[in-house]
Design a protein around this motif. Structure first.
Motif, PDB file in Angstrom:
ATOM      1  N   LEU A 173     -49.651  44.218 -64.756  1.00  0.00           N
ATOM      2  CA  LEU A 173     -48.421  44.098 -64.016  1.00  0.00           C
ATOM      3  C   LEU A 173     -47.504  45.142 -64.670  1.00  0.00           C
ATOM      4  CD1 LEU A 173     -48.088  40.509 -62.172  1.00  0.00           C
ATOM      5  CD2 LEU A 173     -49.457  42.648 -61.328  1.00  0.00           C
ATOM      6  N   ARG A 174     -46.569  45.998 -63.708  1.00  0.00           N
ATOM      7  CA  ARG A 174     -45.373  46.433 -64.684  1.00  0.00           C
ATOM      8  C   ARG A 174     -44.292  46.674 -63.442  1.00  0.00           C
ATOM      9  NH1 ARG A 174     -47.304  52.346 -66.535  1.00  0.00           N
ATOM     10  NH2 ARG A 174     -47.511  52.604 -63.986  1.00  0.00           N
ATOM     11  N   MET A 175     -42.922  46.156 -63.848  1.00  0.00           N
ATOM     12  CA  MET A 175     -41.779  45.866 -62.917  1.00  0.00           C
ATOM     13  C   MET A 175     -40.542  46.184 -63.646  1.00  0.00           C
ATOM     14  SD  MET A 175     -42.339  41.761 -61.968  1.00  0.00           S
ATOM     15  CE  MET A 175     -42.651  40.961 -63.589  1.00  0.00           C
ATOM     16  N   THR A 176     -39.025  46.619 -63.334  1.00  0.00           N
ATOM     17  CA  THR A 176     -38.244  47.662 -63.772  1.00  0.00           C
ATOM     18  C   THR A 176     -36.995  46.368 -63.071  1.00  0.00           C
ATOM     19  OG1 THR A 176     -39.120  49.575 -63.937  1.00  0.00           O
ATOM     20  CG2 THR A 176     -36.928  48.790 -64.098  1.00  0.00           C
ATOM     21  N   GLY A 177     -35.845  46.573 -64.460  1.00  0.00           N
ATOM     22  CA  GLY A 177     -34.859  45.144 -63.292  1.00  0.00           C
ATOM     23  C   GLY A 177     -34.063  45.159 -65.031  1.00  0.00           C
ATOM     24  N   PHE A 178     -32.776  44.788 -64.369  1.00  0.00           N
ATOM     25  CA  PHE A 178     -31.876  44.503 -65.841  1.00  0.00           C
ATOM     26  C   PHE A 178     -32.128  43.274 -66.152  1.00  0.00           C
ATOM     27  CE2 PHE A 178     -29.683  43.398 -61.495  1.00  0.00           C
ATOM     28  CZ  PHE A 178     -29.132  42.068 -61.824  1.00  0.00           C
ATOM     29  N   VAL A 179     -31.162  43.079 -67.441  1.00  0.00           N
ATOM     30  CA  VAL A 179     -31.425  41.768 -68.414  1.00  0.00           C
ATOM     31  C   VAL A 179     -30.529  41.067 -68.053  1.00  0.00           C
ATOM     32  CG1 VAL A 179     -32.291  40.944 -70.350  1.00  0.00           C
ATOM     33  CG2 VAL A 179     -32.519  43.065 -69.982  1.00  0.00           C
ATOM     34  N   THR A 180     -31.243  39.508 -67.753  1.00  0.00           N
ATOM     35  CA  THR A 180     -29.807  38.688 -67.653  1.00  0.00           C
ATOM     36  C   THR A 180     -30.643  37.229 -68.719  1.00  0.00           C
ATOM     37  OG1 THR A 180     -31.058  37.355 -66.194  1.00  0.00           O
ATOM     38  CG2 THR A 180     -29.399  38.911 -65.506  1.00  0.00           C
ATOM     39  N   HIS A 181     -29.323  37.013 -69.075  1.00  0.00           N
ATOM     40  CA  HIS A 181     -29.847  35.468 -70.113  1.00  0.00           C
ATOM     41  C   HIS A 181     -29.873  33.885 -69.614  1.00  0.00           C
ATOM     42  CE1 HIS A 181     -29.378  39.169 -72.779  1.00  0.00           C
ATOM     43  NE2 HIS A 181     -30.454  38.429 -73.389  1.00  0.00           N
ATOM     44  N   GLY A 182     -30.472  33.018 -70.354  1.00  0.00           N
ATOM     45  CA  GLY A 182     -30.269  31.691 -70.011  1.00  0.00           C
ATOM     46  C   GLY A 182     -30.116  31.017 -71.683  1.00  0.00           C
ATOM     47  N   SER A 183     -30.465  29.971 -71.391  1.00  0.00           N
ATOM     48  CA  SER A 183     -30.264  28.890 -72.152  1.00  0.00           C
ATOM     49  C   SER A 183     -31.371  29.354 -73.685  1.00  0.00           C
ATOM     50  CB  SER A 183     -30.506  27.505 -71.877  1.00  0.00           C
ATOM     51  OG  SER A 183     -30.910  26.926 -71.242  1.00  0.00           O
ATOM     52  N   ASN A 184     -30.863  28.939 -74.748  1.00  0.00           N
ATOM     53  CA  ASN A 184     -32.028  28.775 -76.252  1.00  0.00           C
ATOM     54  C   ASN A 184     -32.962  30.179 -76.450  1.00  0.00           C
ATOM     55  OD1 ASN A 184     -31.131  26.062 -76.551  1.00  0.00           O
ATOM     56  ND2 ASN A 184     -32.698  25.102 -74.652  1.00  0.00           N
ATOM     57  N   GLY A 185     -31.575  31.109 -75.964  1.00  0.00           N
ATOM     58  CA  GLY A 185     -32.887  32.274 -76.024  1.00  0.00           C
ATOM     59  C   GLY A 185     -33.234  33.163 -75.023  1.00  0.00           C
ATOM     60  N   THR A 186     -33.912  32.367 -74.037  1.00  0.00           N
ATOM     61  CA  THR A 186     -34.319  32.735 -72.814  1.00  0.00           C
ATOM     62  C   THR A 186     -33.521  33.997 -71.567  1.00  0.00           C
ATOM     63  OG1 THR A 186     -35.521  30.572 -72.520  1.00  0.00           O
ATOM     64  CG2 THR A 186     -35.279  31.454 -70.558  1.00  0.00           C
ATOM     65  N   TRP A 187     -34.539  34.813 -71.573  1.00  0.00           N
ATOM     66  CA  TRP A 187     -34.394  35.744 -70.620  1.00  0.00           C
ATOM     67  C   TRP A 187     -34.916  35.923 -69.425  1.00  0.00           C
ATOM     68  CZ3 TRP A 187     -36.349  41.310 -70.469  1.00  0.00           C
ATOM     69  CH2 TRP A 187     -36.796  41.291 -71.696  1.00  0.00           C
ATOM     70  N   TYR A 188     -34.244  36.797 -68.413  1.00  0.00           N
ATOM     71  CA  TYR A 188     -34.993  37.201 -67.186  1.00  0.00           C
ATOM     72  C   TYR A 188     -34.944  38.358 -67.401  1.00  0.00           C
ATOM     73  CZ  TYR A 188     -34.643  32.092 -67.058  1.00  0.00           C
ATOM     74  OH  TYR A 188     -34.312  30.497 -67.536  1.00  0.00           O
ATOM     75  N   LEU A 189     -36.073  39.155 -66.395  1.00  0.00           N
ATOM     76  CA  LEU A 189     -36.195  40.432 -65.775  1.00  0.00           C
ATOM     77  C   LEU A 189     -35.118  40.533 -64.220  1.00  0.00           C
ATOM     78  CD1 LEU A 189     -36.479  43.605 -66.576  1.00  0.00           C
ATOM     79  CD2 LEU A 189     -39.139  42.799 -64.579  1.00  0.00           C
ATOM     80  N   THR A 190     -34.329  40.953 -64.235  1.00  0.00           N
ATOM     81  CA  THR A 190     -33.177  40.085 -62.892  1.00  0.00           C
ATOM     82  C   THR A 190     -33.125  41.853 -61.789  1.00  0.00           C
ATOM     83  OG1 THR A 190     -32.193  38.738 -63.793  1.00  0.00           O
ATOM     84  CG2 THR A 190     -31.824  39.197 -62.146  1.00  0.00           C
TER      85      THR A 190
END
Length: 263
Positions: A173-190
């Protein structure tokens, strides 16, 4: 100049609306594409009203100047009478227009014209509670065939959380979005989803894992992530949120003209 305040304000607002809707695609930061014609019509009407207000102000000024000329051209009046007429004319000339502080209303319109605000980003996403699609657990329709499937963040999220048929299993799968960060180095495609305008935006996000996810990109940067689904939690529960994707490739891209997601 105070008599032209309303005309200036209308022209600035109308110009700003036309700038983002007629001469660019900046309006997509705030509303859906289907609303573009209404913005163009609204901006044009504001410009027209501003021009009408300016013409009325000019005619009013010419009328007052004509009255002042006739008053000063009269002869044979007593000095006291002249002073009274002068005072009357003076008070009349200042009775038009609003207080000078009203000119401050032009600042927001001027700012919108020169510096249109950006699309909603990580700040808006961080303030949004985890919101689920208004649907129950069940079997989704089959996904299109293909070696790599382009899918929206919202579609991936819905299928990962609710699809008992596991339509994402085994698919690249291929998705596009902007980056947001969580705790402990976790990051999300948002990605933010709008129904009508930016005011009703809701969030969809996917946690990115895997070797390619190391060294998270900068917050609010736009990336395209290619990878595979990682099951998480029980379907339809908070444990399944946010869904997870194992990244095989992370590529930084430019922000799209339409930054909001589609169902």
């Amino acid at each position: 100049m105070r008599r032209y305040g309303s005309a200036v304000l209308l022209l600035l607002v109308g110009g700003a609306v036309l700038r983002i809707s007629l001469f660019s695609e900046l309006y997509l930061r705030y509303v859906q594409a289907a609303l573009r014609p209404y913005l163009v019509i609204s901006g044009s009407l504001l410009i027209l009203l501003g021009l009408v207000a300016a013409v009325r102000g000019m005619r009013q000024r010419d009328h007052e100047e004509h009255d002042d000329h006739e008053e000063h051209g009269e002869h044979g009046e007593e000095e006291e009478g002249e002073e009274a007429e002068h005072d009357h004319g003076h008070s009349h000339s200042h009775s038009h227009g609003g207080p000078r502080i009203a000119w401050l209303l032009t600042l927001p319109a001027l700012a919108l014209l020169l510096f249109p605000p950006p699309a909603l980003g990580s700040y808006s996403a961080s303030r949004e509670e985890a919101q689920r699609a208004a649907q129950g657990v069940g079997t989704f329709s089959a996904l299109p065939a293909g070696k790599v499937l382009d899918i929206s963040v919202a579609q991936y999220s819905s299928r990962a959380i609710y699809d008992t048929g596991h339509s994402l299993k085994g698919r690249t799968l291929r998705m596009t979005g902007f980056v947001t960060h969580g705790s402990n180095g976790t990051w999300y495609l948002t990605r933010l989803l709008v129904t009508c305008c930016a005011a009703d935006a809701t969030i969809s996000k996917v946690e990115i894992r895997g070797d390619e996810a190391d060294g998270a990109p900068q917050t609010d940067s736009w990336v395209t992530v290619t990878g595979t689904w990682i099951p998480k939690g029980k379907l339809g529960t908070d444990g399944a949120w946010p869904p997870v994707l194992k990244a095989a490739r992370v590529k930084q891209v430019k922000e799209p003209a339409d930054p909001y997601d589609k169902r």
